[in-house]
Every structure is written in C-alpha cells, then in structure tokens.
Design a protein around this motif. Structure first.
Motif, PDB file in Angstrom:
ATOM      1  N   LEU B  47       0.816  -1.212   0.000  1.00 21.50           N
ATOM      2  CA  LEU B  47       0.000   0.000   0.000  1.00 21.50           C
ATOM      3  C   LEU B  47       0.853   1.266   0.000  1.00 21.50           C
ATOM      4  O   LEU B  47       0.668   2.147  -0.829  1.00 21.50           O
ATOM      5  N   VAL B  48       1.796   1.332   0.931  1.00 21.70           N
ATOM      6  CA  VAL B  48       2.610   2.549   1.023  1.00 21.70           C
ATOM      7  C   VAL B  48       3.389   2.780  -0.275  1.00 21.70           C
ATOM      8  O   VAL B  48       3.323   3.872  -0.849  1.00 21.70           O
ATOM      9  N   VAL B  51       0.960   4.001  -3.062  1.00 19.32           N
ATOM     10  CA  VAL B  51       0.514   5.391  -2.944  1.00 19.32           C
ATOM     11  C   VAL B  51       1.706   6.338  -3.116  1.00 19.32           C
ATOM     12  O   VAL B  51       1.620   7.373  -3.786  1.00 19.32           O
ATOM     13  N   TRP B  52       2.820   5.946  -2.549  1.00 22.24           N
ATOM     14  CA  TRP B  52       4.052   6.733  -2.661  1.00 22.24           C
ATOM     15  C   TRP B  52       4.436   6.881  -4.136  1.00 22.24           C
ATOM     16  O   TRP B  52       4.892   7.930  -4.574  1.00 22.24           O
ATOM     17  N   TRP B  55       2.546   9.565  -5.797  1.00 20.56           N
ATOM     18  CA  TRP B  55       3.129  10.856  -5.415  1.00 20.56           C
ATOM     19  C   TRP B  55       4.373  11.124  -6.279  1.00 20.56           C
ATOM     20  O   TRP B  55       4.556  12.210  -6.821  1.00 20.56           O
ATOM     21  N   ASP B  60       9.010  15.538 -11.118  1.00 20.67           N
ATOM     22  CA  ASP B  60      10.190  15.237 -11.906  1.00 20.67           C
ATOM     23  C   ASP B  60      11.199  14.715 -10.885  1.00 20.67           C
ATOM     24  O   ASP B  60      11.887  15.489 -10.245  1.00 20.67           O
ATOM     25  N   TRP B  61      11.269  13.412 -10.704  1.00 23.10           N
ATOM     26  CA  TRP B  61      11.822  12.834  -9.483  1.00 23.10           C
ATOM     27  C   TRP B  61      13.126  12.086  -9.736  1.00 23.10           C
ATOM     28  O   TRP B  61      13.142  11.062 -10.389  1.00 23.10           O
ATOM     29  N   ASP B  62      14.214  12.589  -9.194  1.00 22.47           N
ATOM     30  CA  ASP B  62      15.460  11.837  -9.120  1.00 22.47           C
ATOM     31  C   ASP B  62      15.786  11.778  -7.642  1.00 22.47           C
ATOM     32  O   ASP B  62      15.994  12.814  -7.009  1.00 22.47           O
ATOM     33  N   PHE B  63      15.815  10.574  -7.066  1.00 23.93           N
ATOM     34  CA  PHE B  63      15.877  10.490  -5.604  1.00 23.93           C
ATOM     35  C   PHE B  63      17.156  11.077  -5.022  1.00 23.93           C
ATOM     36  O   PHE B  63      17.251  11.308  -3.838  1.00 23.93           O
ATOM     37  N   LYS B  68      13.202  18.347  -6.711  1.00 24.89           N
ATOM     38  CA  LYS B  68      12.256  17.406  -7.315  1.00 24.89           C
ATOM     39  C   LYS B  68      10.989  18.172  -7.648  1.00 24.89           C
ATOM     40  O   LYS B  68      10.007  18.103  -6.914  1.00 24.89           O
ATOM     41  N   PHE B  70       7.475  19.630  -8.622  1.00 24.36           N
ATOM     42  CA  PHE B  70       6.129  19.092  -8.823  1.00 24.36           C
ATOM     43  C   PHE B  70       5.681  19.434 -10.238  1.00 24.36           C
ATOM     44  O   PHE B  70       5.769  20.577 -10.664  1.00 24.36           O
ATOM     45  N   LYS B 284      14.723   8.916 -14.113  1.00 29.99           N
ATOM     46  CA  LYS B 284      13.517   9.744 -14.220  1.00 29.99           C
ATOM     47  C   LYS B 284      12.388   8.932 -13.610  1.00 29.99           C
ATOM     48  O   LYS B 284      11.596   8.308 -14.294  1.00 29.99           O
TER      49      LYS B 284
END
Lengths: 453, 315
Positions: B47-48, B51-52, B55, B60-63, B68, B70, B284
């Motif tokens: 679940l986490v 949902v994560w 998000w 534009d997500w590079d950990f 980052k 939105f 990406k």
C-alpha cells in the motif's frame, strides 16, 4: 547548488495535499514521505574533506574495515582481490571487504546505498559515469587526495586525468585505461595466406587480408550488434572522423557524416560477406577461438581468457587505421570515494591511503590486461616485460573518451537501437542514425536542464 | 476416527448459532491481532509504495537530486503526447508486451492443461515426470538466460546444430524477427509451464470421481467426460490460471533483457524494460512511475474483463 529548504517545502506540500487522498492513503503517503526523509538526506557535497595528508603517509590509526565495491566480475576481479590482500599485508590495521556487483547493477545499487547512508568507503567507476555520479552527489570531490599525493596531469595521460574532473573538481582517481585493440588468429591468417607476423596497420592491408580470407571461404571479421554498439563500432566512428557526442555534451554525433561513413563501412562488411549475417553477440570471440575467423576488435579484458585457452594461436596489436584518423575507443577505471552520511574519520583516512597505495602499486593491475593510468608505473622496467598490455599502452596518444557530462550514458540506448537495426538490416544507415540523433539530442537537452539546477 | 468428535458431525449454524456467542473463548481483538502481521506487511510493502509511487509520478523525481519539482499530471500527459520523448519508447514497449502476451498466454494455458491431463493418469514413473515438468520453474531467470543464450546461438548453438543435422537452414533465433518472438515464447513456455501444470493437476484431483462414473453410466466417452465434467469443473482454476498468466506475461522482463537486450532494434523491448531504463538508468522516476501506473491500469481492466468473460453464465 544545494537548497536545504527544498525538502521541508516538499514535506509541507504533501501534508497540504492530504485532503485529496483517502484516510488510509494519506497516512500511508505521509508514512512513505517520512520513511524517505532520512533516505534522501545524505546531504551530498556537504561532506568536509578530512584535514590531513589525503592518504599520502599511509594509515597508522586503530583497526578499521573498509567496504570496497566494484564491478570486476571477470578475470580482473581476482587480481584486484590479490592487490587488496597485499595492501592489508602492509597495513594490517586496514581490512578490505570487497563486494563485487556486475557493473550494470552496480551503477543502480551504489546511488541507492549512498542515499540510505550505506554506501561503501571506496568504490570504482568507469570514467564516462563519473560526471553523472558527481552531479547526483553519489561521490565526493577528491582534490585533497590528488593534491596530497602529488598527483599531477603530467604523471597521467591528459585525457584520463581530465576524465576524472567535473565542474572544476576532481571526483575520480584514474587507475587504468582499457583501449580496444585488434586480436587476430595466427593459424587462420596462415591458412588464408597472410603473414601472421605482420598484422594489418591500415585500410588496404586490412581489406587485403579480409579478401584473402574470403577467397578461402573464411569470413574474416564477424560483426555482431553488441560489438558495433560498443568498442568496435565506436572505434570506427572516431576513425572515420565522427564522434559519439560533442565536447559540450549537448549534441550527439550519431548522424555526423563521419559516423554515417563508419556505419556504412561496418554494414558493407556484412553485405559483402566478410561477416556472416546475423552474427550472435559474442560470436566474434567464439569464432576467433574456434579458428573460424581472422580478426576481432576488443578490449584488453580478452587477454586473460585467450591466454587460458591453450588451443588458440592468437596475437593482439594496435587497431589499424581504417577510417583515416588513427583513434581507438577506450574506457578507464577510476577510484571514487562515495558520499558518507556520517563520516568516520579513521575510515576516511584509511580509504585515502588505500586508493593511493593501489594506484602506486598498479603494476600488478597490468596482469588483468589493463594499462596503468600512471605514467611512472608504466615506466617501471617490470612493466615492459608484460607483453600484451604494452601493445595496448602504445595506443594512449589516440584513445577517445566520452566527454565528462552528467547523464551522458542516457543516450546509449538510442545508439544501441540504431546500430542493432543497421546490423540486422532492418533500417538504412542514414535513417537509423538520423532517428537516433534526433532522439538523443532531445534527451541531452532535457538532461542539461535537469543537471543545471 | 469415529471416536473423535469431528467438526463435520456437529450441525453448523442454526441451533449452534446462539451458543457460539456465549462460548467464545477469545478476546474481541484476537481476530485483528491475527490479521495484523499480514496487514502490516501489506501496508509496508504494497500500500505505502503504491501510494508513494503515485506521489512520485506527479514529480520530476530523481531520488538523489535535492530538486524534485512538482509537475502535476505532466508525466502522464507525456505518455499521450506523440511529440514527447517518452511517447515512442513507451508505446513501443506496450506493443511489444502485448505481442508477447498474446503469443504466449494461449500456449501457457493450453499446453499445461494437456500435460496435466496426461500426468493425472496412472502410469509408471508418474511422480518423476511430474517433478521434471515442474523442475524448470524453480530455475531463476538468470540461469534460463545463460542456458538459452548458448542453446539459441545462431552460429554455435545446439538448436541450430540439430536443425543442420536434419538438413534445415540455421535460424537467427536472437537476431531476426519473427524468430526472436518464437524463441522468447518457447523459452517462456518451457520455463513456466510447470507452474500452471501443478495448478491444473490440483484442480483435476479435486474433481469427484463419482461425476465421471455417472457420466460413464450415461454413455459419455473420453471426449464427453472432458467437455462436460473436466472443463466445467476447472472453471475457477482456469480463471486463476488465465489471469495470473496474463499478468506474468505482461510483466515479462528477464527473457528479453538477458537474451536479446531488447533487440533486434527495439522490437523486443518490453514495457517493463522501458520503465527500468527510464527510472533506474536515466533516473527519471516520476516518468517511470507514471508508465507503471498506466500499465497497471491496463492490466486491471484486462483482469476484470477476463473474470467477467469466464464467469459462469446462468442460461
């Protein structure tokens, strides 16, 4: 460059958005965010280099164990292991625990480990991945080490020295270079009437041997897609005056006239029967070892397996000048120090001492077929005795690298797709390369935006 | 046996109903406590992350990059915008995934069924053959990849050596289409048919022998018994097999990653391979997450459709 405020802002945003999500979902998202918080908080770049000698004087602190990650899964792994053991003999207080992960996975796992504060103390990287990992703050600047150890550009080939730099800072300490060379099967050369003691050095001599082989029913240079995408194809690109990407890393050279000419020549090898159609990947190495072909372009890592195969009578020489410009593809292994969340001072010192010691004693590394990056090592009398690696070392003046630009390997897929289509005959050379270039340029433009912030 | 009070002999429900409340020996929270470990694992690992992931797909997500931004639904919009960089790769991956699924699922549903029918009969060394059919499934994809890279090698492989021995021309199993799809489907069927076979076998063994005896009395032959008893009796098993097989085939990754690297060209680069490239090589992750949610949506729709198509019809 680093905005410490970006994270709290992100957190607030997620909370303000809770209303959009259902009860459980919101809690879950919150938990997820919270869970990730420490994960991404390895605040890269903030790590302060330890005061001290950068590892020049060795290590005399309390016992430590250094985690050393690399991707040396081939014949080079055991040689590195032996070098590590020799280091521990000299510095019994430093134990090296090596973890070997295939390179492709290594480049995924290392950033993940670093972001969780579980990165190793010492790592290894190929030169063309350094800029990406420096920009993504996976590895720390090493200027202190280079300075303290008195490493200077003069002691290294300029290209390999520059390859360790990004944004004016040093991130990689060069261990070796591994350029492509020309392997040949002496028995087959003799059989087709060529002189196995004077391998070809230019286009005419090369085609001459291929023609002699063809007339005897031997396909002299097998062209599998993997070889075209990698060192063989790229060597030809440089030789025909093309490039993979321009120095600024903003425009791909995939449809540069030189690149197109190189690929047309590669394609003609298949069309004119010098290579079988649809040669399987790695079939070139198998064919060479089974006396079914004359030539193979490949890196120095093939030296060990060929030596172990007692049945094949082979030689290796510098790449011939086929395209008009003498050039060869090369890679380079460099040492890196991954970013640590909480640096242990003793480990930091020991890691620097270790890297320095290995580079100074990299003569042993030549046994893996790799050319030591440090000139003083190559000038040792013992180095001259190592026959094959000297052949590769003679090419250092004209090796080519990708420019140190973050995200540069993101376009490699486009190149692999284009060359695969060309070799399979699915697309025309120009068409395949135009498509690849167009897409690659857009990826490069996007990367420029991504890494400039 | 008879001396033991068995649960089956006691009348269930009815008069026993009111007694149950009084005799309850457990704390009211016990059922929840028993469920807790599973719920906890489900929450933490399904679940986490799910949902994560939504998000992440909005950024534009590079950990590793501190920035980052939105981007709203931009990552999703790109998947439907032919002028975006990811459009071509993604839909080519979806097309390849669809080709593989359509080509492999019929074989993976029908062949194990037939094999299960054979293995359900009485013959010597039956257990040995059951084990052999299942054996490849326990191998990891890495082993399968290395093994078949040797077997399928165009110039030096064993399979082409056999073809040559019987006078057939060599086939470029990993270099030309459509041979590559045939090879990939063949490898997958050999590798995974044991799983479906075991499921079918379990289903077959649960079919009551009396039904077959009754059918025989009514004059049903082998075909009649198969059509009117075996197949209807296995309906739920079939729904399970078809659904899980479609999901497994749609998630195909290792076979083409290891055997063809997505080639020739990009003709066997599956959707999962495109996501891996986007998320784990180009970092990406927002875009890769958006892709995976779209694939998940497709699979959910197909699974539901599959369930409705195969459900028992009251006519």
């Amino acid at each position: 460059m680093i905005t410490t405020t970006s994270r709290p802002v992100l957190g607030q945003r997620s909370i303000s958005r809770r209303g959009l999500l259902g009860g459980v979902a919101a809690v879950a998202a919150g938990a997820g965010l919270a869970a990730c918080q420490p994960g991404s908080s390895a605040r890269p770049g903030q790590q302060v280099a330890p005061s001290g000698d950068g590892g020049a004087a060795g290590y005399d602190g309390p016992p430590v164990e250094l985690a050393f990650w690399n991707g040396l899964t081939g014949g080079d792994g055991p040689i590195m292991k032996k070098m590590c053991d020799n280091f521990t003999k000299e510095y019994p207080n430093v134990k090296i625990s090596t973890t070997t992960i295939a390179w492709a996975d290594y480049y995924q796992k290392l950033p993940a480990a670093v972001s969780n504060g579980k990165g190793p103390d010492v790592g290894m990287m190929h030169a063309d991945t350094l800029a990406t990992n420096a920009a993504r703050q996976v590895v720390q600047p090493l200027d202190d080490v280079a300075n303290a150890l008195g490493m200077t550009e003069e002691d290294f080939t300029p290209i390999v020295w520059q390859a360790g730099m990004y944004n004016g800072q040093r991130y990689g300490l060069p261990l070796d270079l591994h350029p492509a060379g020309l392997y040949y099967n002496k028995r087959v050369m003799e059989k087709v009437g060529a002189d196995p003691d004077s391998p070809p050095t230019n286009m005419d001599e090369f085609m001459n041997v291929l023609d002699m082989a063809k007339s005897k029913g031997v396909q002299g240079l097998w062209v599998p897609p993997g070889a075209v995408a990698n060192n063989f194809g790229q060597t030809m690109v440089y030789q025909f005056g093309g490039h993979m990407v321009d120095e600024a890393g903003t425009t791909s050279g995939y449809n540069h006239p030189g690149t197109v000419a190189a690929m047309q020549w590669v394609r003609s090898l298949i069309d004119e029967g010098y290579s079988p159609k649809n040669a399987a990947n790695d079939s070139d190495t198998l064919a060479l070892q089974n006396d079914k072909t004359v030539f193979m372009f490949n890196g120095p890592w093939m030296v060990t397996p060929l030596k172990e195969n007692k049945k094949v009578d082979w030689g290796v020489t510098q790449v011939p000048n086929i395209g008009g410009t003498l050039a060869t593809w090369s890679g380079s292994h460099q040492f890196v120090l991954p970013v640590q969340r909480s640096a242990d001072e003793n480990k930091t010192k020991a890691a620097r001492a270790f890297v320095n010691w290995i580079i100074q004693n990299s003569l042993a590394w030549a046994d893996a077929g790799m050319v030591p990056a440090r000139a003083s090592v190559r000038e040792m009398p013992e180095f001259a005795e190592k026959e094959e690696v000297n052949i590769f070392a003679q090419q250092l003046d004209y090796v080519r690298f990708l420019p140190p630009v973050p995200g540069i390997s993101d376009i490699a897929t486009e190149w692999a797709t284009a060359t695969s289509n060309i070799v399979a005959g699915k697309k025309g050379v120009q068409e395949a390369l135009d498509e690849a270039a167009q897409k690659a340029n857009r990826i490069l433009a996007e990367n420029q935006k991504k890494y400039q912030r | 046996m008879t001396a033991l009070p068995s649960a089956a002999t006691r009348p269930a429900g009815g008069p026993g109903g009111e007694r149950r409340g009084r005799l309850r020996l457990h704390h009211p929270l016990t059922p929840y406590a028993l469920c807790a470990p599973y719920v906890l694992l489900l929450t933490a690992f399904v679940l986490v992350p799910a949902v994560w992931g939504i998000w992440i797909s909005l950024h534009d997500w590079d950990f590793l990059l501190p920035y980052k931004p939105f981007v709203g639904a931009q990552n999703y919009a790109n998947l439907f915008d032919p002028s975006s960089i990811v459009f071509g790769d993604f839909w080519n991956g979806m097309k390849n995934t669809a080709i593989f699924t359509v080509a492999s699922v019929p074989f993976l549903v029908v062949i194990p069924f037939l094999v299960a029918l054979l293995l359900n009969r009485h013959f010597p060394a039956r257990t040995f053959f059951r084990a052999m059919i299942f054996a490849p499934f326990v191998l990891g994809i890495a082993v399968i990849g290395v093994l078949f890279k040797y077997l399928l090698n165009t110039q030096f492989g064993l399979i082409n050596a056999f073809l040559d021995a019987v006078g057939l021309p060599p086939v470029a199993w990993l270099e030309t289409q459509p041979a590559v799809w045939i090879a990939l489907v063949g490898v997958t069927v050999w590798w995974t048919m044991g799983f479906n076979t075991v499921i079918y076998l379990a289903g077959l063994q649960s079919l009551p022998e009396e039904h077959y005896e009754a059918a025989e009395l009514d004059g049903a032959g082998a075909w009649g018994k198969l059509r009117h008893i075996t197949v209807p009796g296995l309906r739920m098993v079939m729904i399970f097999v078809v659904t899980t097989t479609i999901l497994a085939s749609a998630n195909m990754f290792g076979q083409s990653y290891l055997l063809t690297s997505g080639g020739p060209g990009d003709s066997t680069r599956t959707a999962i391979m495109v996501m891996t490239e986007e998320g784990l090589r180009r970092f990406k992750m927002g875009s890769a997450s958006a892709m995976s949610y779209l694939l998940a949506l497709f699979l959910a729709v197909i699974s539901i459709a599959n369930f409705f198509l195969m459900r028992e019809r009251k006519s």
